[in-house]
Design a protein around this motif. Structure first.
Motif, PDB file in Angstrom:
ATOM      1  N   ASP A  63       0.858  -1.183   0.000  1.00  0.00           N
ATOM      2  CA  ASP A  63       0.000   0.000   0.000  1.00  0.00           C
ATOM      3  C   ASP A  63       0.896   1.235   0.000  1.00  0.00           C
ATOM      4  O   ASP A  63       1.902   1.283   0.715  1.00  0.00           O
ATOM      5  N   ASN A  65       0.528   5.271   0.547  1.00  0.00           N
ATOM      6  CA  ASN A  65      -0.311   6.399   0.960  1.00  0.00           C
ATOM      7  C   ASN A  65       0.625   7.534   1.346  1.00  0.00           C
ATOM      8  O   ASN A  65       1.520   7.338   2.175  1.00  0.00           O
ATOM      9  N   ASP A  95      -3.259   4.262  -2.339  1.00  0.00           N
ATOM     10  CA  ASP A  95      -4.185   4.579  -1.245  1.00  0.00           C
ATOM     11  C   ASP A  95      -4.324   6.101  -1.119  1.00  0.00           C
ATOM     12  O   ASP A  95      -3.439   6.765  -0.580  1.00  0.00           O
ATOM     13  N   ASN A 116      -7.078   2.069  -4.026  1.00  0.00           N
ATOM     14  CA  ASN A 116      -7.646   2.061  -2.676  1.00  0.00           C
ATOM     15  C   ASN A 116      -8.108   3.477  -2.345  1.00  0.00           C
ATOM     16  O   ASN A 116      -7.298   4.273  -1.909  1.00  0.00           O
TER      17      ASN A 116
END
Ligand code: THG
Length: 284
Positions: A63, A65, A95, A116
């Motif tokens: 992920d 972010n 994300d 995401n």
């Protein structure tokens, strides 16, 4: 149902019959001052190190972010996604609440990343799904909408159905959607775990889709969070969750054990490989 994610070097297949997919959560500055500062200063060695450590610990996907207040995500998300994709071989999970940042990262990443996320809010469906379709990506659908996160499983399942339908209308197949039934903390509501587990069971029965969890929320505010997180993850896997955004350093051992118990690990090969690699070095 099988979801396929790809980097330029690796393909990952997500399904109930395959080993559980681990999405490493650690490249996320929420509540992590050191990473937030590193992202703001462009100190990307810190990010590279987080990428390598998670893949070594068993992450199948990472992920990414970069949501730090004041940061320009449209510029920084592609930049960080690119350097992570050059550091490790695994596919990425982008994300961000900013669909322009997601589109910018998809434009420069090879393969088939995971977005995401989208949720049942009209403005999210309208902004995110066309981007997913344009780039042939896969997407996580959160079971929340304009009214927030429902506290019953029926309404969460209805939101999942709406996301699947709206995606289908744009030509995005159910294979490319991973539903996230959302987890609230059992510290505030002792039924919160059960509602999520019931949602997982219904999603599997009704749609057969892949199901993701952000597994660490469940224990927020309680002591010995790790025990709760491990137990919850095993229960969720038993009922049909097929991937989680989690800390591979802490949870890969539980996941390997549960995969073995569920008949997804012939001869226990993955369980044993993980165990051997994580034995303390013998002192000579
Ligand atoms: N579903 C989906 N996406 C998500 C979530 C989800 N993305 C964000 C989040 N939830 C999952 N990611 C994280 C990342 C970090 C932490 C928790 C969830 C975390 N950080 C520690 C803290 O805040 O105290 C720091 C831990 C550390 O230093 O390692 O717990 O549910 N689709």
């Amino acid at each position: 149902m099988e979801t396929i994610l790809k980097s330029d070097k690796k393909e990952v297949k997500v399904s109930f019959d395959a080993p559980f997919m681990i999405i490493g959560e650690k490249i996320n500055p929420t509540g992590r001052k050191k990473l937030a500062a590193a992202l703001k200063e462009g100190d990307y060695n810190y990010v590279r190190n987080l990428a390598t450590k998670q893949v070594e610990a068993g992450a199948d996907v990472l992920d990414v972010n970069v949501g730090v207040p004041g940061i320009d995500e449209v510029a920084v998300l592609p930049e960080v996604a690119k350097l992570v994709s050059e550091q490790v071989d695994v596919p990425l999970c982008l994300d961000s609440a900013n669909h322009e940042a997601i589109a910018a990262a998809l434009a420069i990443l090879p393969g088939k990343p995971l977005v995401n996320s989208v949720n049942g809010e009209e403005k999210s469906l309208e902004a995110v799904l066309p981007v997913v379709k344009d780039y042939g990506a896969a997407v996580i659908g959160l079971t929340m909408d304009d009214d927030g996160i429902p506290n019953d499983s029926e309404t969460r399942v209805a939101i999942a159905e709406k996301i699947l339908e709206r995606a289908g209308k744009l030509g995005i197949p159910a294979e490319d959607i991973i539903i996230d039934p959302l987890v609230l903390t059992v510290g505030a509501d002792s039924n919160a775990g059960l509602v999520t587990l019931q949602t997982i069971r219904s999603l599997k029965e009704q749609f057969g889709v892949n199901i993701n969890l952000g597994a660490s929320n469940v224990s927020f505010g309680l002591p010995d969070r790790h025990t709760i997180n491990q137990s919850f993850l095993s229960l969720a896997m038993g009922l049909g969750a097929t991937c989680a955004i989690t800390d591979p350093i802490k949870l890969t051992s539980t996941i390997r054990a549960t995969d073995l118990l569920m008949g997804r690990d012939q001869f226990g090969a993955r369980y044993l490989t993980y165990w051997r690699a994580n034995q303390p070095k013998e002192s000579a």
